[in-house]
Design a protein around this motif. Sequence first.
Motif, PDB file in Angstrom:
ATOM      1  N   ARG A  97       0.845  -1.184   0.000  1.00 52.25           N
ATOM      2  CA  ARG A  97       0.000   0.000   0.000  1.00 52.25           C
ATOM      3  C   ARG A  97       0.887   1.242   0.000  1.00 52.25           C
ATOM      4  NH1 ARG A  97      -4.473   1.740   4.569  1.00 52.25           N
ATOM      5  NH2 ARG A  97      -4.787   3.803   3.732  1.00 52.25           N
ATOM      6  N   ILE A  98       0.444   2.281  -0.704  1.00 49.48           N
ATOM      7  CA  ILE A  98       1.170   3.554  -0.704  1.00 49.48           C
ATOM      8  C   ILE A  98       0.173   4.683  -0.493  1.00 49.48           C
ATOM      9  CG2 ILE A  98       1.035   3.950  -3.206  1.00 49.48           C
ATOM     10  CD1 ILE A  98       3.963   5.015  -2.989  1.00 49.48           C
ATOM     11  N   GLU A  99       0.614   5.683   0.241  1.00 47.09           N
ATOM     12  CA  GLU A  99      -0.157   6.913   0.437  1.00 47.09           C
ATOM     13  C   GLU A  99       0.794   8.078   0.181  1.00 47.09           C
ATOM     14  OE1 GLU A  99      -1.633   6.800   4.419  1.00 47.09           O
ATOM     15  OE2 GLU A  99      -3.093   5.247   3.970  1.00 47.09           O
ATOM     16  N   ILE A 100       0.448   8.915  -0.793  1.00 46.18           N
ATOM     17  CA  ILE A 100       1.262  10.081  -1.119  1.00 46.18           C
ATOM     18  C   ILE A 100       0.429  11.315  -0.825  1.00 46.18           C
ATOM     19  CG2 ILE A 100       2.517  11.326  -2.914  1.00 46.18           C
ATOM     20  CD1 ILE A 100       2.878   8.657  -4.359  1.00 46.18           C
ATOM     21  N   VAL A 101       0.949  12.183   0.034  1.00 44.52           N
ATOM     22  CA  VAL A 101       0.269  13.434   0.358  1.00 44.52           C
ATOM     23  C   VAL A 101       0.954  14.546  -0.434  1.00 44.52           C
ATOM     24  CG1 VAL A 101      -0.369  15.076   2.165  1.00 44.52           C
ATOM     25  CG2 VAL A 101      -0.361  12.618   2.650  1.00 44.52           C
ATOM     26  N   LEU A 102       0.146  15.278  -1.188  1.00 44.83           N
ATOM     27  CA  LEU A 102       0.636  16.375  -2.018  1.00 44.83           C
ATOM     28  C   LEU A 102      -0.028  17.667  -1.581  1.00 44.83           C
ATOM     29  CD1 LEU A 102       0.196  14.571  -5.458  1.00 44.83           C
ATOM     30  CD2 LEU A 102       2.323  14.814  -4.171  1.00 44.83           C
ATOM     31  N   GLU A 103       0.729  18.757  -1.579  1.00 42.99           N
ATOM     32  CA  GLU A 103       0.152  20.054  -1.242  1.00 42.99           C
ATOM     33  C   GLU A 103       0.293  20.995  -2.427  1.00 42.99           C
ATOM     34  OE1 GLU A 103       2.151  21.600   2.190  1.00 42.99           O
ATOM     35  OE2 GLU A 103       4.108  21.546   1.243  1.00 42.99           O
ATOM     36  N   LYS A 104      -0.606  21.979  -2.483  1.00 48.10           N
ATOM     37  CA  LYS A 104      -0.589  22.961  -3.568  1.00 48.10           C
ATOM     38  C   LYS A 104       0.758  23.662  -3.622  1.00 48.10           C
ATOM     39  CE  LYS A 104      -5.332  24.671  -3.537  1.00 48.10           C
ATOM     40  NZ  LYS A 104      -6.150  25.869  -3.343  1.00 48.10           N
ATOM     41  N   SER A 105       1.211  23.937  -4.821  1.00 46.30           N
ATOM     42  CA  SER A 105       2.403  24.764  -4.976  1.00 46.30           C
ATOM     43  C   SER A 105       1.982  26.229  -4.951  1.00 46.30           C
ATOM     44  CB  SER A 105       3.109  24.440  -6.295  1.00 46.30           C
ATOM     45  OG  SER A 105       2.324  24.873  -7.384  1.00 46.30           O
ATOM     46  N   GLU A 106       2.965  27.114  -4.850  1.00 42.86           N
ATOM     47  CA  GLU A 106       2.674  28.547  -4.818  1.00 42.86           C
ATOM     48  C   GLU A 106       2.064  29.019  -6.131  1.00 42.86           C
ATOM     49  OE1 GLU A 106       5.857  27.364  -4.088  1.00 42.86           O
ATOM     50  OE2 GLU A 106       5.516  27.388  -1.921  1.00 42.86           O
ATOM     51  N   LYS A 107       2.407  28.356  -7.232  1.00 45.68           N
ATOM     52  CA  LYS A 107       1.898  28.792  -8.529  1.00 45.68           C
ATOM     53  C   LYS A 107       0.698  27.984  -9.011  1.00 45.68           C
ATOM     54  CE  LYS A 107       5.742  26.321 -10.651  1.00 45.68           C
ATOM     55  NZ  LYS A 107       6.850  26.400 -11.577  1.00 45.68           N
ATOM     56  N   PHE A 108       0.060  27.233  -8.127  1.00 43.60           N
ATOM     57  CA  PHE A 108      -1.095  26.408  -8.503  1.00 43.60           C
ATOM     58  C   PHE A 108      -2.209  27.231  -9.127  1.00 43.60           C
ATOM     59  CE2 PHE A 108      -5.258  24.555  -7.592  1.00 43.60           C
ATOM     60  CZ  PHE A 108      -5.127  23.326  -8.194  1.00 43.60           C
ATOM     61  N   GLU A 109      -2.605  28.312  -8.463  1.00 46.28           N
ATOM     62  CA  GLU A 109      -3.736  29.121  -8.948  1.00 46.28           C
ATOM     63  C   GLU A 109      -3.445  29.719 -10.318  1.00 46.28           C
ATOM     64  OE1 GLU A 109      -6.601  28.967  -7.524  1.00 46.28           O
ATOM     65  OE2 GLU A 109      -5.895  27.974  -5.709  1.00 46.28           O
ATOM     66  N   SER A 110      -2.232  30.228 -10.519  1.00 49.60           N
ATOM     67  CA  SER A 110      -1.912  30.813 -11.828  1.00 49.60           C
ATOM     68  C   SER A 110      -1.863  29.742 -12.914  1.00 49.60           C
ATOM     69  CB  SER A 110      -0.598  31.580 -11.765  1.00 49.60           C
ATOM     70  OG  SER A 110       0.472  30.713 -11.471  1.00 49.60           O
ATOM     71  N   LEU A 111      -1.372  28.556 -12.573  1.00 49.32           N
ATOM     72  CA  LEU A 111      -1.362  27.462 -13.546  1.00 49.32           C
ATOM     73  C   LEU A 111      -2.775  27.026 -13.910  1.00 49.32           C
ATOM     74  CD1 LEU A 111       1.545  25.263 -12.171  1.00 49.32           C
ATOM     75  CD2 LEU A 111       1.509  26.495 -14.347  1.00 49.32           C
ATOM     76  N   MET A 112      -3.639  26.971 -12.917  1.00 50.28           N
ATOM     77  CA  MET A 112      -5.024  26.548 -13.175  1.00 50.28           C
ATOM     78  C   MET A 112      -5.766  27.597 -14.000  1.00 50.28           C
ATOM     79  SD  MET A 112      -5.549  23.526 -12.219  1.00 50.28           S
ATOM     80  CE  MET A 112      -7.324  23.357 -12.267  1.00 50.28           C
ATOM     81  N   SER A 113      -5.533  28.871 -13.760  1.00 53.68           N
ATOM     82  CA  SER A 113      -6.213  29.901 -14.555  1.00 53.68           C
ATOM     83  C   SER A 113      -5.685  29.870 -15.987  1.00 53.68           C
ATOM     84  CB  SER A 113      -6.054  31.281 -13.935  1.00 53.68           C
ATOM     85  OG  SER A 113      -4.696  31.654 -13.921  1.00 53.68           O
ATOM     86  N   GLY A 114      -4.411  29.612 -16.168  1.00 56.60           N
ATOM     87  CA  GLY A 114      -3.851  29.454 -17.511  1.00 56.60           C
ATOM     88  C   GLY A 114      -4.363  28.199 -18.177  1.00 56.60           C
ATOM     89  N   ASN A 115      -4.521  27.145 -17.409  1.00 55.25           N
ATOM     90  CA  ASN A 115      -5.036  25.869 -17.899  1.00 55.25           C
ATOM     91  C   ASN A 115      -6.469  26.024 -18.378  1.00 55.25           C
ATOM     92  OD1 ASN A 115      -5.087  23.118 -18.425  1.00 55.25           O
ATOM     93  ND2 ASN A 115      -5.486  22.529 -16.324  1.00 55.25           N
ATOM     94  N   ASN A 116      -7.277  26.804 -17.644  1.00 50.55           N
ATOM     95  CA  ASN A 116      -8.669  27.007 -18.026  1.00 50.55           C
ATOM     96  C   ASN A 116      -8.778  27.787 -19.320  1.00 50.55           C
ATOM     97  OD1 ASN A 116      -9.707  25.598 -15.897  1.00 50.55           O
ATOM     98  ND2 ASN A 116      -9.939  27.382 -14.572  1.00 50.55           N
ATOM     99  N   SER A 117      -7.898  28.764 -19.539  1.00 48.71           N
ATOM    100  CA  SER A 117      -7.978  29.542 -20.772  1.00 48.71           C
ATOM    101  C   SER A 117      -7.640  28.670 -21.975  1.00 48.71           C
ATOM    102  CB  SER A 117      -7.056  30.761 -20.710  1.00 48.71           C
ATOM    103  OG  SER A 117      -5.711  30.358 -20.632  1.00 48.71           O
ATOM    104  N   VAL A 118      -6.708  27.735 -21.812  1.00 49.91           N
ATOM    105  CA  VAL A 118      -6.379  26.806 -22.895  1.00 49.91           C
ATOM    106  C   VAL A 118      -7.567  25.891 -23.159  1.00 49.91           C
ATOM    107  CG1 VAL A 118      -4.904  24.857 -23.528  1.00 49.91           C
ATOM    108  CG2 VAL A 118      -3.905  26.883 -22.486  1.00 49.91           C
ATOM    109  N   GLN A 119      -8.203  25.378 -22.102  1.00 52.35           N
ATOM    110  CA  GLN A 119      -9.362  24.510 -22.268  1.00 52.35           C
ATOM    111  C   GLN A 119     -10.509  25.255 -22.917  1.00 52.35           C
ATOM    112  OE1 GLN A 119     -10.172  22.969 -18.373  1.00 52.35           O
ATOM    113  NE2 GLN A 119      -8.577  21.425 -18.497  1.00 52.35           N
TER     114      GLN A 119
END
Length: 143
Positions: A97-119
């Motif tokens: 079994r594996i459990e990986i905990v990931l946290e948001k990076s500082e640039k998450f929001e800007s990447l997601m807003s850029g990602n949405n414009s591409v979509q």
Amino acid sequence: MTMAPAATKQTNNENMKKNRIQVSNTKKPLFFYVNLAKRYLQQHNEIELSALGMAITTVVTISEILKNNGFVKEKSIVTSTVGMKDQTKGRMVHKARIEIVLEKSEKFESLMSGNNSVQNSAKVVASGKVANGKVENGKADNK
């Protein structure tokens, strides 16, 4: 007003369940989980990816895609074995079994807003609307 320790523990467990993604390597495609993780990260500061057995490679791949694209930072990785009763053979089987905990990076929001414009621009092209006078009925003019 303070919460009793048991109530606090229960609230923490409920919160952990809300941001946990249990990955199977047979039920959904890889990028389903990548996109699901991004959506969970929009609501939570961290997520937990977990898997058993052969799905472990899928969890590691999902984690690496998110890290390499700058969406997350790795917080922790925990491995263990879990004893399960095999339904067909009727005996105990140990699974990794594996459990990986990931946290948001500082640039998450800007990447997601850029990602949405591409979509969104891809949706305009797919819908057949004219974009820069070059797209008609979802096909590009190749002149």
